[in-house]
Design a protein around this motif. Structure first.
Motif, PDB file in Angstrom:
ATOM      1  N   GLY A  43     -10.711   7.332  11.793  1.00 24.36           N
ATOM      2  CA  GLY A  43     -10.502   7.379  10.344  1.00 24.36           C
ATOM      3  C   GLY A  43     -11.618   8.104   9.628  1.00 24.36           C
ATOM      4  O   GLY A  43     -12.582   8.561  10.238  1.00 24.36           O
ATOM      5  N   CYS A  44     -11.471   8.196   8.309  1.00 25.97           N
ATOM      6  CA  CYS A  44     -12.498   8.837   7.490  1.00 25.97           C
ATOM      7  C   CYS A  44     -13.635   7.839   7.248  1.00 25.97           C
ATOM      8  O   CYS A  44     -13.428   6.628   7.195  1.00 25.97           O
ATOM      9  CB  CYS A  44     -11.915   9.272   6.150  1.00 25.97           C
ATOM     10  SG  CYS A  44     -13.102  10.198   5.135  1.00 25.97           S
ATOM     11  N   SER A  45     -14.850   8.371   7.086  1.00 26.70           N
ATOM     12  CA  SER A  45     -16.018   7.523   6.809  1.00 26.70           C
ATOM     13  C   SER A  45     -15.956   6.896   5.423  1.00 26.70           C
ATOM     14  O   SER A  45     -16.751   5.990   5.120  1.00 26.70           O
ATOM     15  CB  SER A  45     -17.302   8.344   6.904  1.00 26.70           C
ATOM     16  OG  SER A  45     -17.480   8.816   8.203  1.00 26.70           O
ATOM     17  N   ASP A  46     -15.068   7.374   4.581  1.00 21.47           N
ATOM     18  CA  ASP A  46     -14.927   6.885   3.209  1.00 21.47           C
ATOM     19  C   ASP A  46     -14.986   5.351   3.156  1.00 21.47           C
ATOM     20  O   ASP A  46     -14.246   4.668   3.866  1.00 21.47           O
ATOM     21  CB  ASP A  46     -13.587   7.387   2.630  1.00 21.47           C
ATOM     22  CG  ASP A  46     -13.520   7.213   1.130  1.00 21.47           C
ATOM     23  OD1 ASP A  46     -13.660   6.068   0.654  1.00 21.47           O
ATOM     24  OD2 ASP A  46     -13.323   8.223   0.426  1.00 21.47           O
ATOM     25  N   SER A  47     -15.864   4.844   2.268  1.00 24.76           N
ATOM     26  CA  SER A  47     -16.111   3.393   2.199  1.00 24.76           C
ATOM     27  C   SER A  47     -14.877   2.617   1.744  1.00 24.76           C
ATOM     28  O   SER A  47     -14.813   1.396   1.906  1.00 24.76           O
ATOM     29  CB  SER A  47     -17.270   3.114   1.240  1.00 24.76           C
ATOM     30  OG  SER A  47     -16.931   3.575  -0.061  1.00 24.76           O
ATOM     31  N   ILE A  68     -16.320  12.240   8.666  1.00 27.49           N
ATOM     32  CA  ILE A  68     -15.833  12.846   7.426  1.00 27.49           C
ATOM     33  C   ILE A  68     -14.490  13.524   7.682  1.00 27.49           C
ATOM     34  O   ILE A  68     -14.384  14.403   8.554  1.00 27.49           O
ATOM     35  CB  ILE A  68     -16.864  13.850   6.862  1.00 27.49           C
ATOM     36  CG1 ILE A  68     -18.115  13.098   6.396  1.00 27.49           C
ATOM     37  CG2 ILE A  68     -16.254  14.676   5.727  1.00 27.49           C
ATOM     38  CD1 ILE A  68     -19.257  13.996   5.976  1.00 27.49           C
ATOM     39  N   ALA A  69     -13.473  13.075   6.981  1.00 24.90           N
ATOM     40  CA  ALA A  69     -12.116  13.632   7.016  1.00 24.90           C
ATOM     41  C   ALA A  69     -11.401  13.419   8.358  1.00 24.90           C
ATOM     42  O   ALA A  69     -10.510  14.185   8.709  1.00 24.90           O
ATOM     43  CB  ALA A  69     -12.103  15.105   6.625  1.00 24.90           C
ATOM     44  N   ASN A  70     -11.790  12.354   9.073  1.00 29.31           N
ATOM     45  CA  ASN A  70     -11.082  11.949  10.302  1.00 29.31           C
ATOM     46  C   ASN A  70     -10.693  13.113  11.211  1.00 29.31           C
ATOM     47  O   ASN A  70      -9.515  13.305  11.517  1.00 29.31           O
ATOM     48  CB  ASN A  70      -9.843  11.080   9.962  1.00 29.31           C
ATOM     49  CG  ASN A  70      -9.048  11.571   8.757  1.00 29.31           C
ATOM     50  OD1 ASN A  70      -9.335  11.176   7.615  1.00 29.31           O
ATOM     51  ND2 ASN A  70      -8.095  12.450   8.995  1.00 29.31           N
ATOM     52  N   GLY A  99      -5.794   9.398   7.836  1.00 29.77           N
ATOM     53  CA  GLY A  99      -6.371  10.120   6.702  1.00 29.77           C
ATOM     54  C   GLY A  99      -6.119   9.332   5.427  1.00 29.77           C
ATOM     55  O   GLY A  99      -5.497   8.278   5.451  1.00 29.77           O
ATOM     56  N   HIS A 100      -6.610   9.830   4.324  1.00 26.49           N
ATOM     57  CA  HIS A 100      -6.325   9.163   3.046  1.00 26.49           C
ATOM     58  C   HIS A 100      -6.282  10.200   1.937  1.00 26.49           C
ATOM     59  O   HIS A 100      -7.014  11.187   1.972  1.00 26.49           O
ATOM     60  CB  HIS A 100      -7.383   8.091   2.744  1.00 26.49           C
ATOM     61  CG  HIS A 100      -8.749   8.657   2.496  1.00 26.49           C
ATOM     62  ND1 HIS A 100      -9.266   8.848   1.234  1.00 26.49           N
ATOM     63  CD2 HIS A 100      -9.703   9.122   3.341  1.00 26.49           C
ATOM     64  CE1 HIS A 100     -10.479   9.365   1.331  1.00 26.49           C
ATOM     65  NE2 HIS A 100     -10.765   9.545   2.596  1.00 26.49           N
ATOM     66  N   TYR A 101      -5.383   9.929   0.973  1.00 27.35           N
ATOM     67  CA  TYR A 101      -5.291  10.825  -0.183  1.00 27.35           C
ATOM     68  C   TYR A 101      -6.582  10.759  -0.979  1.00 27.35           C
ATOM     69  O   TYR A 101      -7.277   9.751  -0.970  1.00 27.35           O
ATOM     70  CB  TYR A 101      -4.092  10.436  -1.054  1.00 27.35           C
ATOM     71  CG  TYR A 101      -2.768  10.640  -0.344  1.00 27.35           C
ATOM     72  CD1 TYR A 101      -2.413  11.908   0.130  1.00 27.35           C
ATOM     73  CD2 TYR A 101      -1.899   9.587  -0.133  1.00 27.35           C
ATOM     74  CE1 TYR A 101      -1.203  12.102   0.789  1.00 27.35           C
ATOM     75  CE2 TYR A 101      -0.686   9.781   0.527  1.00 27.35           C
ATOM     76  CZ  TYR A 101      -0.351  11.032   0.988  1.00 27.35           C
ATOM     77  OH  TYR A 101       0.831  11.222   1.650  1.00 27.35           O
ATOM     78  N   GLY A 102      -6.918  11.855  -1.638  1.00 25.77           N
ATOM     79  CA  GLY A 102      -8.145  11.911  -2.430  1.00 25.77           C
ATOM     80  C   GLY A 102      -9.385  11.985  -1.564  1.00 25.77           C
ATOM     81  O   GLY A 102     -10.462  11.537  -1.964  1.00 25.77           O
ATOM     82  N   CYS A 103      -9.262  12.557  -0.373  1.00 29.86           N
ATOM     83  CA  CYS A 103     -10.381  12.618   0.567  1.00 29.86           C
ATOM     84  C   CYS A 103     -11.428  13.644   0.115  1.00 29.86           C
ATOM     85  O   CYS A 103     -11.116  14.818  -0.094  1.00 29.86           O
ATOM     86  CB  CYS A 103      -9.863  12.980   1.960  1.00 29.86           C
ATOM     87  SG  CYS A 103     -11.161  13.024   3.216  1.00 29.86           S
ATOM     88  N   GLY A 104     -12.659  13.187  -0.048  1.00 33.31           N
ATOM     89  CA  GLY A 104     -13.737  14.054  -0.514  1.00 33.31           C
ATOM     90  C   GLY A 104     -14.016  15.209   0.435  1.00 33.31           C
ATOM     91  O   GLY A 104     -14.337  16.320  -0.004  1.00 33.31           O
ATOM     92  N   GLY A 105     -13.891  14.955   1.730  1.00 32.46           N
ATOM     93  CA  GLY A 105     -14.116  16.008   2.727  1.00 32.46           C
ATOM     94  C   GLY A 105     -13.080  17.114   2.602  1.00 32.46           C
ATOM     95  O   GLY A 105     -13.405  18.307   2.644  1.00 32.46           O
TER      96      GLY A 105
HETATM   97 CO    CO Z   1     -12.117  10.931   3.274  1.00 32.40          CO
END
Ligand code: CO
Length: 213
Positions: A43-47, A68-70, A99-105
């Motif tokens: 997955g993404c590192s996003d908290s 970052i960005a899986n 993944g997830h929508y709004g991903c910063g990467g």
């Molecule tokens: Co992300």
């Protein structure tokens, strides 16, 4: 959003552990013996996308790798080591790329800004963009465009998994693992299935390895 001090985190941990023990007195004792997870989560590192929490799973149920960005990068020693251990030793049955929508990467990769070392990582996402340029360039709304790239990126990473000798060998030897591409929507906390690859699913022939019987 509440900002907690690091002291509070340690305090929370004590409360969590005793609450766990109250519901199930042998919980930690069982985990002490061994881990036997059925799932590998990439997955993404996003908290905002914690693997265990969003899937309602406990310690011991999911083997986790986040970046970052899986991304599944075939030269990434870290990811490949996790993959090999999960597939060959833990005998994971399902690999989930989430993944997830709004991903910063993903959003950073869509800009022309230079981020130094991070450029090397984001480059992988730019390659996905290039691959799907015709469809992406037609989308004018920036959020919609980003969301579409998030989806293309997940599918690409699932393909990257299938292109490894690690997954191909396991497919041949034990008809597993299944590969799954999921998307998480931060605003409602819901996971969506994007794609699925059962064992021995056909792949682009150039990536197929001849493996000993
Ligand atoms: Co992300």
């Amino acid at each position: 959003m509440k900002q907690q001090t690091w002291e509070q985190l340690l305090e929370n941990n004590k409360n969590w552990a005793s609450a766990k023990k109250e519901i199930d007195p042998h919980f930690f004792n069982r985990l002490k013996e061994q881990q036997n997870p059925r799932y590998l989560w990439i997955g993404c590192s996003d908290s905002r996308v914690p693997a265990n929490e969003v899937t309602g799973t406990d310690p011991g149920e999911i083997f986790v790798h986040r970046n970052i960005a899986n991304l599944v990068v075939h030269t990434d020693l870290n990811l490949i080591s996790v993959l090999q251990y999960a597939v060959e030793v833990l005998k994971i049955e399902h690999i989930i790329v989430c993944g997830h929508y709004g991903c910063g990467g993903i959003n950073a990769a869509m800009t022309h800004q230079s981020y130094g070392l991070l450029n090397k990582w984001l480059r992988n996402i730019k390659d996905v963009y290039k691959h799907h340029r015709n469809e992406l360039d037609m989308i004018t709304d920036p959020d919609e465009k980003s969301n579409k790239l998030v989806e293309f990126n997940v599918v690409e990473q699932v393909l990257n998994l299938a292109q490894t000798s690690i997954v191909q060998r396991a497919w041949k030897e034990r008809q597993g693992p299944w590969l799954h591409g999921w998307i998480y929507r931060i605003e409602d906390g819901i996971l969506h299935t994007l794609c699925e690859m059962p064992p021995n699913h056909p792949i682009d022939p150039i990536y197929r390895f001849d493996l000993p019987e």
